[in-house]
Each structure stands twice: as structure tokens, then as C-alpha cells.
Design an enzyme around this catalytic site. Sequence first.
Site, PDB file in Angstrom:
ATOM      1  N   ASP A 104      97.944 -10.121  26.689  1.00 52.63           N
ATOM      2  CA  ASP A 104      97.868 -11.494  26.219  1.00 52.63           C
ATOM      3  C   ASP A 104      98.045 -11.485  24.695  1.00 52.63           C
ATOM      4  O   ASP A 104      97.860 -10.444  24.050  1.00 52.63           O
ATOM      5  CB  ASP A 104      96.500 -12.071  26.610  1.00 52.63           C
ATOM      6  N   ASN A 121      93.140 -18.101  31.906  1.00 54.47           N
ATOM      7  CA  ASN A 121      94.534 -17.985  32.349  1.00 54.47           C
ATOM      8  C   ASN A 121      94.932 -16.519  32.552  1.00 54.47           C
ATOM      9  O   ASN A 121      96.016 -16.230  33.052  1.00 54.47           O
ATOM     10  CB  ASN A 121      95.502 -18.701  31.407  1.00 54.47           C
ATOM     11  N   ASP A 130      97.259 -14.663  22.090  1.00 45.38           N
ATOM     12  CA  ASP A 130      96.222 -15.382  21.340  1.00 45.38           C
ATOM     13  C   ASP A 130      94.825 -14.954  21.782  1.00 45.38           C
ATOM     14  O   ASP A 130      94.499 -14.970  22.967  1.00 45.38           O
ATOM     15  CB  ASP A 130      96.396 -16.885  21.524  1.00 45.38           C
ATOM     16  N   LYS A 153     100.105 -15.764  35.463  1.00 46.51           N
ATOM     17  CA  LYS A 153     100.440 -14.501  34.815  1.00 46.51           C
ATOM     18  C   LYS A 153     100.509 -13.368  35.841  1.00 46.51           C
ATOM     19  O   LYS A 153     101.337 -12.461  35.730  1.00 46.51           O
ATOM     20  CB  LYS A 153      99.403 -14.160  33.737  1.00 46.51           C
TER      21      LYS A 153
END
Length: 252
Positions: free
Chosen positions: A10, A198, A12, A172
Site C-alpha cells: 500500500d 481497503n 498512503d 486489492k
Amino acid sequence: MPNYKLLALDLDGTVLTDDKKITQETRKWIRKAVDEGVTVIFSTGRGIQTTEAIWDDLALDAPMVLVNGAEIWKGPGQLWERHFIKREDIRWLHEQAMRTGAKFWGYSVESLTHKKDWTEEMFERDWLKFGMHHPDREEIERLRELLKTRESIEITRSAPINIEISLKGISKETGVRRVCELLGITMDQVMAVGDNLNDQRLIRAAGLGVAMGNGDDELKQIADVVTETNEEDGVAKAIERYLLGSYSPIKA
């Protein structure tokens, strides 16, 4: 020999510090992973508009999973597949955002578009992801519950006060599974690192799911291990410890 063949990161809150930088230590360990033969990819909620510069900066010649799995690239400049939200759903989502006074944004093929730039013409575009943000926790929860009733969309979040929407069945995890197919490997050969919900399905499905120290508590509970925060080189330490170190994973 590395413990995993694919490292899915990931951006951020994970690779990026709070001021959206990549530390030298993180750069060093990402490069070490690549040099050891690991395929390093992004698995991010960002689209190509805000990811390409980071891809170039790290000089990664690898696939990428963008906009929470709605867009997959085989490599730089090599689009593989896209999954669009239905246009009637975009109009309905826009209506809900406007009704509640939520800020909103979307990733289309053409642009990242925020509320202030949204025009009627936007409804003629194809959208990979739609997002909403509301500072009122109760309002965003009411929105979340309403959106869950819409069977054609997938909802998740990257912060407690936002909602991220994709086509139903897209995440994802589905994106990384497709990359595994491309590379001829399986999900148990994947180490995934993330910080929010997420990332949840991917963290659960990966051979090793790593939650950031600054991550959501719910994610930490389902992760195999928790590393340091994004301000403490958590990705670098996870690579050193779990990917290239002597760590021997045992999954229940």
C-alpha cells in the site's frame, strides 16, 4: 533466499510518510528486495494519475494494482485490465453525496476529479472508483449502511470518515490474485503490507499479511504480524525482518 516471491505494498500510510515522502531506509530495503528477485508491486487505492511518479521514482519495472483493484498494469505503460462502476451507480452515488453534503471524488480514465470540478459531462465518463468524505462520523456511518444495500457496488474505506466504492467483487485482493496469475505464483507466496480496511481482504489472503503500526485496529487484529509505523520505517523493517530475514511463517 527471500521468504516470499511477491511484495504488495500500500502507499498512503504505509510506504509514504505522513508528508507523502519515501524515506531513504524504505527505499534501500525495497531495492534490496528487488535485487533478491522479489517482485515489488503497489496495491493502492490511488489511480495512475497520482501513482505514476512514485512508480518512476522507485524504478519498479513490475505490475501494479491501482484504485483498489479496479485497474491492473502489467508494467509501466502496459495497461492490462480495468473494471468500471456502472454509470447508473455513479449517478446514484453522486446524489447521495450531494444530499448529505459529503465531499466526493472519483478516478476515471481521464482524471482524478473532485466535487468542485464535477460537471454533468462527468456522468458520460467511465469511473473506476468513487469516494466520499464526511467529517461527521454518524453521517458517514449512515451513508455506509445505505451504500451496503446497493448490490452492484463494493464499499470499503481508507479512513474512518471516508468511503471508497468500486464495482462489486473488485478489491486489492482480486487485483493481486490477477498479478499472481500473470507471474505464475500463488497467494501464499505473497507478503502484503497495508494500514487500513481497503487492505483487509488482501492482508487476510496473503501468505503473510503485515499491518502497519499506525494502521486501523481492526486490520491489526486480522494481520499475521504488525510492523512499526509509517513514520518509523515500518515497511523497511518488515522487509528486513519478514521478507529477507530468518522469519519462518506459521499460518493457522
